[in-house]
Design a protein around this motif. Structure first.
Motif, PDB file in Angstrom:
ATOM      1  N   ALA A 188       0.852  -1.309  -0.016  1.00 44.37           N
ATOM      2  CA  ALA A 188       0.048  -0.198  -0.001  1.00 44.37           C
ATOM      3  C   ALA A 188       0.843   1.275   0.016  1.00 44.37           C
ATOM      4  N   PHE A 189       2.029   1.246   0.440  1.00 47.33           N
ATOM      5  CA  PHE A 189       2.881   2.388   0.560  1.00 47.33           C
ATOM      6  C   PHE A 189       3.473   2.683  -0.737  1.00 47.33           C
ATOM      7  N   GLY A 190       3.312   1.958  -1.844  1.00 51.13           N
ATOM      8  CA  GLY A 190       4.154   2.079  -2.925  1.00 51.13           C
ATOM      9  C   GLY A 190       5.210   1.094  -3.475  1.00 51.13           C
ATOM     10  N   PRO A 191       5.793   1.606  -4.615  1.00 49.80           N
ATOM     11  CA  PRO A 191       6.616   0.696  -5.255  1.00 49.80           C
ATOM     12  C   PRO A 191       8.148   0.574  -4.452  1.00 49.80           C
ATOM     13  N   ASP A 192       8.348   1.664  -3.754  1.00 55.83           N
ATOM     14  CA  ASP A 192       9.666   1.658  -3.135  1.00 55.83           C
ATOM     15  C   ASP A 192       9.795   0.873  -1.903  1.00 55.83           C
ATOM     16  N   ALA A 193       8.605   0.993  -0.988  1.00 53.67           N
ATOM     17  CA  ALA A 193       8.429   0.237   0.357  1.00 53.67           C
ATOM     18  C   ALA A 193       8.422  -1.326  -0.130  1.00 53.67           C
ATOM     19  N   TYR A 194       7.375  -1.496  -1.363  1.00 59.24           N
ATOM     20  CA  TYR A 194       7.235  -2.915  -1.548  1.00 59.24           C
ATOM     21  C   TYR A 194       8.717  -3.573  -2.256  1.00 59.24           C
ATOM     22  N   ALA A 195       9.417  -2.890  -2.813  1.00 58.25           N
ATOM     23  CA  ALA A 195      10.646  -3.324  -3.373  1.00 58.25           C
ATOM     24  C   ALA A 195      11.509  -3.583  -1.906  1.00 58.25           C
ATOM     25  N   ALA A 196      11.470  -2.523  -1.053  1.00 52.34           N
ATOM     26  CA  ALA A 196      12.613  -2.807   0.089  1.00 52.34           C
ATOM     27  C   ALA A 196      12.134  -4.090   0.869  1.00 52.34           C
ATOM     28  N   PHE A 197      10.777  -4.358   0.922  1.00 54.24           N
ATOM     29  CA  PHE A 197      10.227  -5.384   1.904  1.00 54.24           C
ATOM     30  C   PHE A 197      10.358  -6.562   1.141  1.00 54.24           C
ATOM     31  N   THR A 198      10.145  -6.841  -0.004  1.00 54.67           N
ATOM     32  CA  THR A 198      10.491  -8.046  -0.928  1.00 54.67           C
ATOM     33  C   THR A 198      11.971  -8.231  -0.958  1.00 54.67           C
ATOM     34  N   GLY A 199      12.790  -7.349  -1.120  1.00 56.63           N
ATOM     35  CA  GLY A 199      14.084  -7.376  -0.935  1.00 56.63           C
ATOM     36  C   GLY A 199      14.699  -8.050   0.260  1.00 56.63           C
ATOM     37  N   TRP A 200      13.996  -7.632   1.267  1.00 54.91           N
ATOM     38  CA  TRP A 200      14.579  -8.241   2.473  1.00 54.91           C
ATOM     39  C   TRP A 200      13.931  -9.683   2.685  1.00 54.91           C
ATOM     40  N   LEU A 201      12.852  -9.839   2.302  1.00 49.45           N
ATOM     41  CA  LEU A 201      12.188 -11.179   2.434  1.00 49.45           C
ATOM     42  C   LEU A 201      12.781 -12.248   1.458  1.00 49.45           C
ATOM     43  N   GLY A 202      13.464 -11.618   0.418  1.00 43.83           N
ATOM     44  CA  GLY A 202      13.837 -12.654  -0.386  1.00 43.83           C
ATOM     45  C   GLY A 202      15.504 -12.846  -0.503  1.00 43.83           C
ATOM     46  N   SER A 203      15.963 -12.239   0.645  1.00 41.85           N
ATOM     47  CA  SER A 203      17.325 -12.437   1.253  1.00 41.85           C
ATOM     48  C   SER A 203      17.373 -13.929   1.816  1.00 41.85           C
ATOM     49  N   PRO A 204      18.571 -14.469   2.028  1.00 49.53           N
ATOM     50  CA  PRO A 204      18.762 -15.708   2.917  1.00 49.53           C
ATOM     51  C   PRO A 204      17.923 -15.707   4.202  1.00 49.53           C
ATOM     52  N   PRO A 205      18.274 -14.639   5.060  1.00 52.16           N
ATOM     53  CA  PRO A 205      17.443 -14.588   6.443  1.00 52.16           C
ATOM     54  C   PRO A 205      16.102 -14.653   6.088  1.00 52.16           C
ATOM     55  N   GLY A 206      15.624 -13.886   5.307  1.00 44.76           N
ATOM     56  CA  GLY A 206      14.182 -13.816   4.886  1.00 44.76           C
ATOM     57  C   GLY A 206      13.542 -14.990   4.450  1.00 44.76           C
ATOM     58  N   LEU A 207      14.301 -16.050   3.723  1.00 46.17           N
ATOM     59  CA  LEU A 207      13.963 -17.045   3.166  1.00 46.17           C
ATOM     60  C   LEU A 207      13.891 -17.898   4.302  1.00 46.17           C
ATOM     61  N   LEU A 208      14.714 -17.993   5.288  1.00 45.62           N
ATOM     62  CA  LEU A 208      14.631 -18.948   6.403  1.00 45.62           C
ATOM     63  C   LEU A 208      13.487 -18.724   7.106  1.00 45.62           C
ATOM     64  N   VAL A 209      12.967 -17.409   7.131  1.00 44.66           N
ATOM     65  CA  VAL A 209      11.710 -16.855   7.929  1.00 44.66           C
ATOM     66  C   VAL A 209      10.843 -17.736   7.218  1.00 44.66           C
ATOM     67  N   TRP A 210      10.537 -17.625   5.861  1.00 45.31           N
ATOM     68  CA  TRP A 210       9.486 -18.166   5.240  1.00 45.31           C
ATOM     69  C   TRP A 210       9.538 -19.933   5.082  1.00 45.31           C
ATOM     70  N   ILE A 211      10.710 -20.127   5.198  1.00 47.76           N
ATOM     71  CA  ILE A 211      10.788 -21.969   5.305  1.00 47.76           C
ATOM     72  C   ILE A 211      10.349 -22.196   6.756  1.00 47.76           C
ATOM     73  N   GLY A 212      10.611 -21.272   7.784  1.00 50.94           N
ATOM     74  CA  GLY A 212      10.084 -21.558   9.175  1.00 50.94           C
ATOM     75  C   GLY A 212       8.680 -21.653   9.182  1.00 50.94           C
ATOM     76  N   LEU A 213       8.154 -20.447   8.571  1.00 54.05           N
ATOM     77  CA  LEU A 213       6.546 -20.392   8.596  1.00 54.05           C
ATOM     78  C   LEU A 213       5.778 -21.428   7.841  1.00 54.05           C
ATOM     79  N   THR A 214       6.673 -21.952   6.953  1.00 49.58           N
ATOM     80  CA  THR A 214       6.138 -23.098   6.118  1.00 49.58           C
ATOM     81  C   THR A 214       5.922 -24.452   6.849  1.00 49.58           C
ATOM     82  N   ALA A 215       7.136 -24.801   7.649  1.00 46.93           N
ATOM     83  CA  ALA A 215       7.024 -25.770   8.805  1.00 46.93           C
ATOM     84  C   ALA A 215       5.981 -25.360   9.931  1.00 46.93           C
TER      85      ALA A 215
END
Length: 157
Positions: A74-101
């Motif tokens: 909702a805050f725009g392309p810059d905020a979305y890019a920063a958020f997805t950049g962090w969650l697409g990083s290796p630590p972010g992927l560990l978070v997603w893998i943990g949430l999947t588990a």
């Protein structure tokens, strides 16, 4: 109301117990002290119960993460890019893998409880098997999902 002492107690009055197995409550009643984790012999159903609670808490945190994702959207392309950049990083992927588990295990734990609610699988042996099966299910689903995500190129490092 009398409380009979435990076998082997010399005293007939639990209020005078010197073994530490009884505790005086604020209302003046003497009650047996609840056993702690050190007293119980660990078994897989205890682990399964604790994991259901942990996975539920992780899913609550994951819901906040999804809300943050929507807010970034909702805050725009810059905020979305920063958020997805962090969650697409290796630590972010560990978070997603943990949430999947957590999601896979919480689902399996819920099915296990539904089986128990129907009156099935309540013997110690079958309860242990259901607990092991729910843990194994979560591991298999999590690994299969993320292998598929990496193999199809939907997720890259």
């Amino acid at each position: 109301m009398s409380i009979s002492p435990l076998p082997g107690d010399a005293s007939n009055d639990p209020a005078e117990d010197q073994t530490g197995r009884f505790v005086m409550q604020p209302n003046g009643r003497v009650r047996p002290l609840s056993p702690h984790l050190q007293v119980w012999r660990w078994h897989v159903t205890m682990l399964a119960s604790i994991l259901v609670r942990i996975s539920g808490a992780a899913l609550a945190a994951g819901a906040l993460l999804v809300a943050a994702w929507l807010a970034a959207l909702a805050f725009g392309p810059d905020a979305y890019a920063a958020f997805t950049g962090w969650l697409g990083s290796p630590p972010g992927l560990l978070v997603w893998i943990g949430l999947t588990a957590a999601l896979a295990y919480h689902f399996a734990g819920g099915v296990r409880h539904l089986i128990w609610d129907m009156g099935e699988g309540l013997t110690p042996r079958s309860a242990n098997r259901l607990s092991v099966a729910s843990i194994a299910f979560a591991v298999v689903v999590t690994v299969a999902y993320w292998v598929a995500m990496f193999m199809t190129g939907r997720v890259v490092l």
